[in-house]
Structures are given as structure tokens and as C-alpha cells.
Design an enzyme around this catalytic site. Structure first.
Site, mmCIF file in Angstrom:
data_model
loop_
_atom_site.group_PDB
_atom_site.id
_atom_site.type_symbol
_atom_site.label_atom_id
_atom_site.label_comp_id
_atom_site.label_asym_id
_atom_site.label_seq_id
_atom_site.Cartn_x
_atom_site.Cartn_y
_atom_site.Cartn_z
ATOM 1 N N GLY A 224 44.857 -17.216 29.281
ATOM 2 C CA GLY A 224 45.058 -16.825 30.648
ATOM 3 C C GLY A 224 46.422 -15.769 30.618
ATOM 4 N N GLY A 229 51.087 -19.634 30.264
ATOM 5 C CA GLY A 229 51.230 -19.210 28.747
ATOM 6 C C GLY A 229 52.679 -20.758 28.860
ATOM 7 N N GLU A 246 45.508 -17.827 24.081
ATOM 8 C CA GLU A 246 45.203 -16.652 24.219
ATOM 9 C C GLU A 246 45.521 -16.286 25.803
ATOM 10 O OE1 GLU A 246 43.652 -15.548 22.132
ATOM 11 O OE2 GLU A 246 43.450 -17.540 20.496
ATOM 12 N N CYS A 280 41.244 -9.119 28.781
ATOM 13 C CA CYS A 280 42.521 -9.079 27.864
ATOM 14 C C CYS A 280 42.414 -8.611 26.635
ATOM 15 C CB CYS A 280 42.567 -10.485 27.232
ATOM 16 S SG CYS A 280 40.880 -11.325 26.747
ATOM 17 N N GLU A 379 50.746 -6.404 30.955
ATOM 18 C CA GLU A 379 49.135 -6.137 31.770
ATOM 19 C C GLU A 379 48.639 -5.816 33.030
ATOM 20 O OE1 GLU A 379 47.200 -10.045 31.531
ATOM 21 O OE2 GLU A 379 46.029 -8.244 29.960
HETATM 22 P P1 NAP Z 1 46.701 -17.283 34.956
HETATM 23 O O1 NAP Z 1 46.798 -17.186 36.442
HETATM 24 O O2 NAP Z 1 47.135 -17.540 33.779
HETATM 25 O O3 NAP Z 1 45.500 -17.844 35.037
HETATM 26 C C1 NAP Z 1 44.906 -19.003 34.508
HETATM 27 C C2 NAP Z 1 44.442 -20.355 34.484
HETATM 28 O O4 NAP Z 1 45.293 -21.392 33.904
HETATM 29 C C3 NAP Z 1 43.235 -21.088 35.365
HETATM 30 O O5 NAP Z 1 42.536 -21.567 35.471
HETATM 31 C C4 NAP Z 1 44.619 -21.342 36.577
HETATM 32 O O6 NAP Z 1 44.019 -22.160 37.686
HETATM 33 C C5 NAP Z 1 45.266 -22.542 35.427
HETATM 34 N N1 NAP Z 1 46.384 -22.047 35.077
HETATM 35 C C6 NAP Z 1 47.853 -21.686 36.514
HETATM 36 N N2 NAP Z 1 49.006 -21.904 36.587
HETATM 37 C C7 NAP Z 1 48.542 -23.731 35.489
HETATM 38 C C8 NAP Z 1 49.967 -24.442 35.611
HETATM 39 N N3 NAP Z 1 50.843 -24.237 36.035
HETATM 40 N N4 NAP Z 1 49.483 -25.073 34.716
HETATM 41 C C9 NAP Z 1 47.715 -25.138 34.431
HETATM 42 N N5 NAP Z 1 46.920 -24.506 34.047
HETATM 43 C C10 NAP Z 1 47.618 -23.017 35.055
HETATM 44 O O7 NAP Z 1 45.683 -16.437 34.590
HETATM 45 P P2 NAP Z 1 44.134 -15.789 35.263
HETATM 46 O O8 NAP Z 1 44.730 -14.614 36.115
HETATM 47 O O9 NAP Z 1 43.299 -16.902 35.832
HETATM 48 O O10 NAP Z 1 43.456 -14.402 34.176
HETATM 49 C C11 NAP Z 1 44.291 -13.138 34.267
HETATM 50 C C12 NAP Z 1 44.536 -13.569 32.479
HETATM 51 O O11 NAP Z 1 44.329 -13.969 31.660
HETATM 52 C C13 NAP Z 1 45.563 -12.313 31.932
HETATM 53 O O12 NAP Z 1 46.721 -12.165 31.938
HETATM 54 C C14 NAP Z 1 44.886 -11.946 31.070
HETATM 55 O O13 NAP Z 1 44.773 -11.591 30.210
HETATM 56 C C15 NAP Z 1 44.544 -13.456 30.455
HETATM 57 N N6 NAP Z 1 43.180 -13.372 29.700
HETATM 58 C C16 NAP Z 1 43.138 -13.858 28.696
HETATM 59 C C17 NAP Z 1 41.952 -13.784 27.188
HETATM 60 C C18 NAP Z 1 42.695 -13.603 26.079
HETATM 61 O O14 NAP Z 1 41.684 -14.672 25.366
HETATM 62 N N7 NAP Z 1 43.359 -13.453 25.762
HETATM 63 C C19 NAP Z 1 41.048 -14.346 27.635
HETATM 64 C C20 NAP Z 1 40.888 -13.788 29.200
HETATM 65 C C21 NAP Z 1 41.675 -13.811 30.091
HETATM 66 P P3 NAP Z 1 43.657 -21.165 38.690
HETATM 67 O O15 NAP Z 1 44.231 -19.882 38.972
HETATM 68 O O16 NAP Z 1 42.917 -22.212 39.472
HETATM 69 O O17 NAP Z 1 45.050 -21.531 39.331
#
Ligand code: NAP
Ligand code: MG
Length: 481
Positions: A224, A229, A246, A280, A379
Site C-alpha cells: 500500500g 506502511g 511494499e 506501483c 507518487e
Molecule cells: P493504502 O491506502 O495504503 O491501503 C492499502 C491497504 O492498507 C488497504 O487494504 C487499506 O484498507 C489498508 N489500511 C489503511 N490504513 C490502515 C491501517 N491503519 N492499518 C492497517 N491497514 C490499513 O493504499 P491504497 O490506496 O489501497 O493503494 C495504493 C498504494 O499502494 C499506492 O501508494 C501504491 O504505490 C501502493 N502499491 C504498492 C505496490 C508494491 O508492490 N510496491 C503494489 C500495489 C500498490 P482500506 O483501503 O480498505 O481502508
């Protein structure tokens, strides 16, 4: 009908529900999804612990068969499940199907890895003592996955977790619950102990946060954003829980003066706008040698303008909507920011009206941008890319490496010397030569440096490092009687 969570082996309604709308057409309700309560989370964690002990004792062929069945079912249903994925996430159908197929390949790959768990043995430095070194499961694994690759990302975590004998509690992103339920239904039907696999849908800040704070969890695998993270790492350290993360990136594609320009444009367009730029590994910084800059930009802008944006489930489109209205508003704010920072918007970057109401925008390209601008440092996770002009290979490499992130980078060149130097000196976990920055294999490690990753690598054999813990046994048998 509401789709349920899998709690301690039972499909249960939650404490509340959410609606999941199709980002291509918000009048299309994909479904209603249960949100797990904190007490359900505790119940399923407790059950996971005992189920894991049972699963760890299953013979390798039995585990292998489970993983093989899941993989084969995903691949054979790629059409149907890919449609569901594209419907809720907004990526073109061809990408949705491809993702499900790839997810299946993660399971079949780790099915084979089940049989390749071989330890080491050694003689002790002491007389008459033997040593056996083996990997054991880490225990109960929390998996937290994002919406942009809802099935593939989860699968490259779930498959090795199960392969190496662990229980899984999965918190998928709330934006893509339908794909999560579909995968859970497949896993739950297998020959696994009750409660070995749990699905806890709910918001990250509520159920996700509780999950990562739980002392029952032995390891957390997260994909995420960087801020989330960092919060997860802080929660994990309280219990000294193993963690693997990641996160985002700001991947650069360097186009050199000797590049095949048509290839470079194809790579840049695919890398920047595939998955609506919500990858990502997206090529969001295009670092272009002065010598080919103008010709490259002309072809790039023509190519971006030709990309057909539309409903993800329609056949003739190349780019779908962005995932949500919130994301769309953020993206449009970045377009304004780029202009105010002095970059020039060469095309796109605007909201698009369609016959159906969705979150559409045109692929946008900034030119005359500087690497110090926020659009080149943060990003955006948007169908936006910036061109940065450089005067030499050395300058290109310096700009590639001038970032807090470090997931992927690529070079387009015909020079063996430059590509070799780039491979050795680009500070990213993945480097590509004459290939897009996005798109990786499943049998080799994946991960980055800097703010992009933390902890052991994912995928391939490297995954064993995170999903197992090493035990060193010393045995003194004594003399035979
Ligand atoms: P995000 O907002 O960080 O969310 C990722 C996951 O974490 C979701 O399931 C989210 O739940 C959960 N989450 C949010 N707050 C949390 C907390 N306090 N405790 C535990 N879990 C929590 O990211 P996103 O908006 O879904 O995805 C986009 C991001 O992912 C981008 O920054 C992208 O670069 C990154 N990404 C990285 C990779 C890689 O392999 N490096 C691959 C894909 C994506 P909810 O959204 O359901 O609230
Ligand atoms: Mg989010």
C-alpha cells in the site's frame, strides 16, 4: 445479497455494510459487503492459531494439491473473475483477465515449491553431534492488500503463506471487496483446516489497524502507501511482529539518444498509462536525452492522445476510469499543482465526460518538468507522466536515482556499455533494459529500496525468508547398543 466475511471458518454478516460501485458507471452496484467487527477479528485470530498447527502437519502433497487446485481454478475462471475485477476496479477487461490468470500462476508456482522445502544438515564442531537446519512456518500471517491489483497482490502473499504452512487472516482493500470474496470462496472450498484462512473486510483504519496490533499475529505482509506502511511498522514493533512492506514509487524510464524511439514510446505509454497509471511500477518520470527529446515528445503526445478511454468492460477501450472520485479529485489537483510548479501540460490531464457517470480522465503528459517538482517526487498513482530533459547518460542516471523511492527503473538504449552500467548503478530493486518498468515475473524476487520497500523480498524462492523461521536442531544420538 450481502457478501460475508469468513470468520473462524464460517461466513458471517458484519457489524455494518458497504456498497461497492463500479467506477466505470456508478449506477452499477457491484454488491454489498459485510464489515467485520473487532470481536469477529479476535475470534478468527484465535481459531487461526490452532488451524495453523494442524495445517503445518499436513503432508506436502496435500498442501501442494490445495495450492494447485486454487491456481487451476483461478486460471480456468480468468474470464469470469477478470470481468468482476475490472467491473469493480476499472482496469480494461484484458488486464483484469490477465491479472486473475497471473494470480493463478502464483498458486501453481508455490504448489510446486511445497515439494522443494529441503533443509540443510551438518556435523557439529563437537564430537558425535549432528545438526539439522530447517524452515518452519512463521505462524499466523496478516495480509493487507491494496485495490490496484486486488487479486494478484493478495495471491503473491497468500500462496507462499499457505505453501510454507501458515494460517492467513486477509484484510483486502475496501475498494475491491468482490474480488476478495471470489478468491476466498475458492480457498475455503479446499481441503484445509477450518479457520486456516480468514477474510476480514472492513476499513483499514478500523479492522486493519486492530489486525496489525494483534499479538496473535506473527507476521504482517502489507502492500500500500508509505504513510500507512509506516503506521503498520510502528504497530508491529510493539509486539516485535515480523513485517514486510511494499509501498509506492516514482519509477523512471530513461530514454537515451541511441534509443529505438518507437520502442521507447510504446514502453513509456504502457508503463505510464497501463492500469490507468495506478501501478506501483508505473513509469511516472520519463527522463529523455536532449538529442531525441523533441521527437520522443511528439510521438509520445500523439500516442497518449490516441489512447481510447472508456468503460472498463467495453471491448474497444485501452484505459478505464480511475478507481474512485476521491482518487480523481487528487489527480486533478496534481495537474493544477504541476502547472503551478511551472511544468507544461502537453496533453490530457482533464476530467472526461462519458455517456455513463464514472471517474474518467484523459492520460496527461507534462513536459519541461524538473525533477525537484512535487509532481516528480510524490507518487500520484494517476494516469499522469512527466518528461524530464537531460543532456547526458550520467545526468539521466543521477535523475533516476534522485528520489526517496526505489522500486523499478528502466533504460531504453542500444548500448551494451550503458545498459550494463545502468543495471549496476540504478538504485532500485528492479531494473529493466528495453522493457517497461511495469510487469514482473512470479518466480524471482520483487521489491524495492528506499521508501518503496521494507523487510524481506516477495515472490520466487525469496518469499521463504518472510513466511518461515529457521530452526537449528542439535542431535546427540549416542553409541548404538
Ligand atoms: P493504502 O491506502 O495504503 O491501503 C492499502 C491497504 O492498507 C488497504 O487494504 C487499506 O484498507 C489498508 N489500511 C489503511 N490504513 C490502515 C491501517 N491503519 N492499518 C492497517 N491497514 C490499513 O493504499 P491504497 O490506496 O489501497 O493503494 C495504493 C498504494 O499502494 C499506492 O501508494 C501504491 O504505490 C501502493 N502499491 C504498492 C505496490 C508494491 O508492490 N510496491 C503494489 C500495489 C500498490 P482500506 O483501503 O480498505 O481502508
Ligand atoms: Mg486507500
Amino acid at each position: 445479497m450481502t457478501k460475508l466475511n469468513l470468520i473462524a471458518g464460517e461466513w458471517l454478516a458484519g457489524e455494518s455494510e458497504i456498497e461497492n460501485l463500479n467506477p466505470s458507471d456508478v449506477t452499477d452496484l457491484v454488491g454489498i459487503f459485510a464489515q467485520a467487527s473487532h470481536s469477529q477479528l479476535q475470534a478468527t485470530l484465535a481459531k487461526a492459531r490452532s488451524a495453523q498447527a494442524e495445517w503445518a502437519n499436513f503432508g506436502l502433497e496435500r498442501k501442494q494439491a490445495v495450492l494447485m487446485n486454487i491456481g487451476n481454478e483461478l486460471m480456468s475462471r480468468a474470464e469470469e473473475l477478470g470481468r468482476l475485477l475490472s467491473r469493480e476496479e476499472g482496469k480494461p477487461l484484458v488486464e483484469g483477465k490477465g491479472e486473475i490468470y497471473r494470480a493463478g500462476q502464483f498458486f501453481t508456482y508455490y504448489a510446486a515449491e511445497c515439494l522443494r522445502q529441503i533443509g540443510e544438515n551438518a556435523d557439529s564442531v563437537r564430537d558425535g553431534v549432528e545438526i539439522d537446519v530447517r524452515r518452519e512456518p512463521v505462524g499466523v500471517v496478516a495480509i493487507i492488500s491494496p485495490w490496484n491489483f486486488p487479486t494478484a497482490t493478495a495471491s503473491w502473499k497468500i500462496a507462499p503463506a499457505l505453501c510454507y504452512g501458515n494460517a492467513v487472516v486477509w484484510k483486502p482493500a475496501n475498494s475491491t471487496p468482490a474480488s476478495a470474496v471470489a478468491l476466498t470462496e475458492i480457498i475455503e472450498r479446499q481441503d484445509i483446516p477450518t479457520g486456516l484462512f480468514s477474510l476480514v473486510m472492513g476499513s483499514g483504519s478500523s479492522i486493519g489497524q486492530r489486525l496489525v496490533e494483534s499479538p496473535i499475529v506473527n507476521a504482517i505482509s502489507f502492500t500500500g502507501s508509505v504513510p500507512v506502511g509506516k503506521g503498520i511498522a510502528a504497530a508491529a514493533i510493539e509486539n516485535l511482529t515480523k513485517v514486510q512492506m511494499e509501498m509506492g514509487s516514482k519509477n523512471a524510464l530513461a530514454v537515451m539518444d541511441d534509443a529505438d524511439l518507437d520502442l521507447a514510446v510504446t514502453l513509456a505509454l504502457g508503463g505510464a498509462f497501463g492500469g490507468t497509471g495506478q501501478k506501483c511500477t508505473a513509469s511516472s518520470r520519463l527522463i529523455v536525452h536532449d538529442f531525441v527529446h523533441d521527437a520522443f515528445v511528439e510521438k509520445l503526445v500523439a500516442g497518449a492522445k490516441a489512447i481510447k478511454v472508456g468503460h472498463a468492460l467495453h471491448d474497444d477501450i485501452q484505459m478505464g476510469p480511475v478507481v474512485s472520485n476521491e482518487q480523481l479529485q487528487e489527480n486533478l489537483a496534481y495537474v493544477d499543482l504541476g502547472k503551478s510548479e511551472g511544468a507544461e501540460l502537453a496533453c490530457g490531464g482533464a476530467r472526461l465526460e462519458m455517456p455513463h457517470e464514472g471517474f474518467y480522465m484523459s492520460p496527461g503528459i507534462f513536459v519541461n518538468s524538473g525533477n525537484e517538482m512535487r509532481i516528480n517526487r510524490e507518487e500520484m498513482f494517476a494516469p499522469l507522466a512527466s518528461v524530464i530533459r537531460v543532456g547526458s547518460y550520467d545526468e539521466a542516471l543521477a535523475v533516476v536515482n534522485d528520489t526517496n523511492f526505489g522500486l523499478t527503473s528502466g533504460i531504453v538504449t542500444q548500448s551494451l556499455a550503458r545498459s550494463t552500467h545502468f543495471r549496476r548503478n540504478a538504485r532500485t530493486g528492479v531494473v529493466t533494459v528495453n522493457l517497461p518498468t511495469a510487469g514482473t515475473d512470479y518466480h524471482v524476487p520483487f521489491g524495492g529500496r528506499g521508501d518503496s520497500s521494507y523487510g524481506p523480498r516477495e515472490q520466487g524462492k525469496a518469499a521463504a525468508e518472510f513466511y518461515t523461521t529457521v530452526k537449528t536442531a542439535y542431535i546427540s544420538a549416542g553409541a548404538p547398543k
